[in-house]
Design a protein around this motif. Sequence first.
Motif, PDB file in Angstrom:
ATOM      1  N   SER A   1       0.846  -1.181   0.000  1.00  0.00           N
ATOM      2  CA  SER A   1       0.000   0.000   0.000  1.00  0.00           C
ATOM      3  C   SER A   1       0.891   1.244   0.000  1.00  0.00           C
ATOM      4  O   SER A   1       2.029   1.198   0.475  1.00  0.00           O
ATOM      5  N   PRO A   2       0.378   2.370  -0.534  1.00  0.00           N
ATOM      6  CA  PRO A   2       1.237   3.549  -0.720  1.00  0.00           C
ATOM      7  C   PRO A   2       1.883   4.078   0.548  1.00  0.00           C
ATOM      8  O   PRO A   2       2.984   4.620   0.500  1.00  0.00           O
ATOM      9  N   GLY A   3       1.241   3.924   1.697  1.00  0.00           N
ATOM     10  CA  GLY A   3       1.771   4.528   2.914  1.00  0.00           C
ATOM     11  C   GLY A   3       3.020   3.874   3.468  1.00  0.00           C
ATOM     12  O   GLY A   3       3.681   4.442   4.335  1.00  0.00           O
ATOM     13  N   PHE A   4       3.382   2.694   2.995  1.00  0.00           N
ATOM     14  CA  PHE A   4       4.561   2.000   3.518  1.00  0.00           C
ATOM     15  C   PHE A   4       5.825   2.601   2.904  1.00  0.00           C
ATOM     16  O   PHE A   4       6.078   2.452   1.712  1.00  0.00           O
ATOM     17  N   SER A   5       6.633   3.263   3.730  1.00  0.00           N
ATOM     18  CA  SER A   5       7.849   3.904   3.230  1.00  0.00           C
ATOM     19  C   SER A   5       8.949   2.866   3.042  1.00  0.00           C
ATOM     20  O   SER A   5       8.884   1.764   3.601  1.00  0.00           O
TER      21      SER A   5
END
Length: 517
Positions: free
Chosen positions: A99-103
């Motif tokens: 998911s996009p939020g995982f850096s």
Amino acid sequence: MGGGQLSTSRLDELTTWDAAWSGLRVVVTGIGLSGFSAADTLIELGARVVVVDAKDTEENRAKADTLRIVGAADVLLGQAHAGALPLVDGEPAELVVTSPGFSPTHPLMAAAADAGIPVWGDVELAWRVRIREGRKTAEWLTITGTNGKTTTVTMTESMLRAAGLRAIAAGNVGTPILDAIRDPQGYDVIAVELSSFQLHWSSSLSPLASVCLNVAEDHVDWHGSYEGYLADKAKIYANTKVACIYNADQSETERMVEDADVVEGCRAVGFTTGMPAVSMVGMVENLLVDRAFIEQRKDSAAELASLADLGEHAPRHTVANALAAAALVRAYGVEPIAVRDGLRNYEPGDHRIQPVARLNDVLWVNDSKATNPHAAAASLASFGSVVWIAGGLSKGVSYDDLIRSHASRLRSVILIGADSADLRSALARHAPEVRVIDAVPPHTGGKHASVPTVSGDEVMALAVAAAAAQAQPGDTVLMAPAAASMDQFASYAHRGGAFIEAVRGYVEGQAPTPKEP
């Protein structure tokens, strides 16, 4: 040869829906909108999927039950699973879809990198499965930028639909891109809003046309540096086929296009709110015009729309967004009349410079979507004398330029946010004469003073009451926080909704009581 290298070789061949996905071992990180959509898609493709999410909530448990029913190998919820990649059917994963939020520094992403396991975002997966036998393959128009993405992607959708095309706005805008890809009818065109996070985890996209609307310091904490943020934004232009559209008033976006590796024959097209040069769209008096997609562009321009088509008092950044959207659809081949009709049909979304009420010649405006200084600057520039409600999670950005540029507009500032020290110090440096008020006064009591714990809705009610006490006739009370919302609110929409409700309560409380007959 390591397992990661073997996986990469197999993954290179996965470029259509009908490729050999069956049995592929995949870990999906996150069970939110995009994560759930990615897991559901991969299960449908026949992959073996394990989903991981640190939040063990009732909502996530319901989603987990659904994924197990449709065939997930496992769904692991809770903090205990947030630190290490799980096995899939007893063996290491061949792919991580995140998911996009995982850096990149998240433990799961770091573990994938250490193990040589490729990581895709949901957008990368969507690009690879968009071609499906017996179904229409949509062209993609891709949009990124620090601010204005949602406005531009929805304007683009409106213009495409005005042209009679089956089109949808998807991606970061709310509809997961994989849901659009899997639509049984299919689409002619998908307008895809892409965040810097989604671009970071993408590599093979090849859109018909692309645009970076603007760039300003944002998400530095996620990307590690402003340079890292810019590099990921620049990926929007890679492999573009017809037109790379850039902001002619911001040189950084033009340099991105100059440095991009694009398909041969792709053109650079600028947009400007000033007079357009050749190969640009822009403004001539009160008209939006095209000098890029017409044959006689060297000595003429095609009228696309008028300022009146954007509604009353369209701010400059809204005009810029409309021009960018127009350039995207013109690259696809949409006629000028559809640009005009699309703008006339367009309905702006909530929480973006949204008038809420007017009472005693004071205008109340909700711009909860202004989650960084660049967006807040556009808001402040739209008004004269402002009582400004601001503060929240700063994401590692600087407020100096924002305050320096707009100090003269500020009557007073009402601070929200669990910790708005950076904004407070910038105000002290560049607007020392402006009164700064805490919406929630800190407890007194020496060095261990703290802000009392109150809900986000209560914080906003206090902020609105403080703003009402400061506002004078002719002022605008502007809630444009210049910060993210998650310290006190579930989302920017929750923050905006809390503001609207608080303003309504205030206005209703000021209404005169009817006299007894």
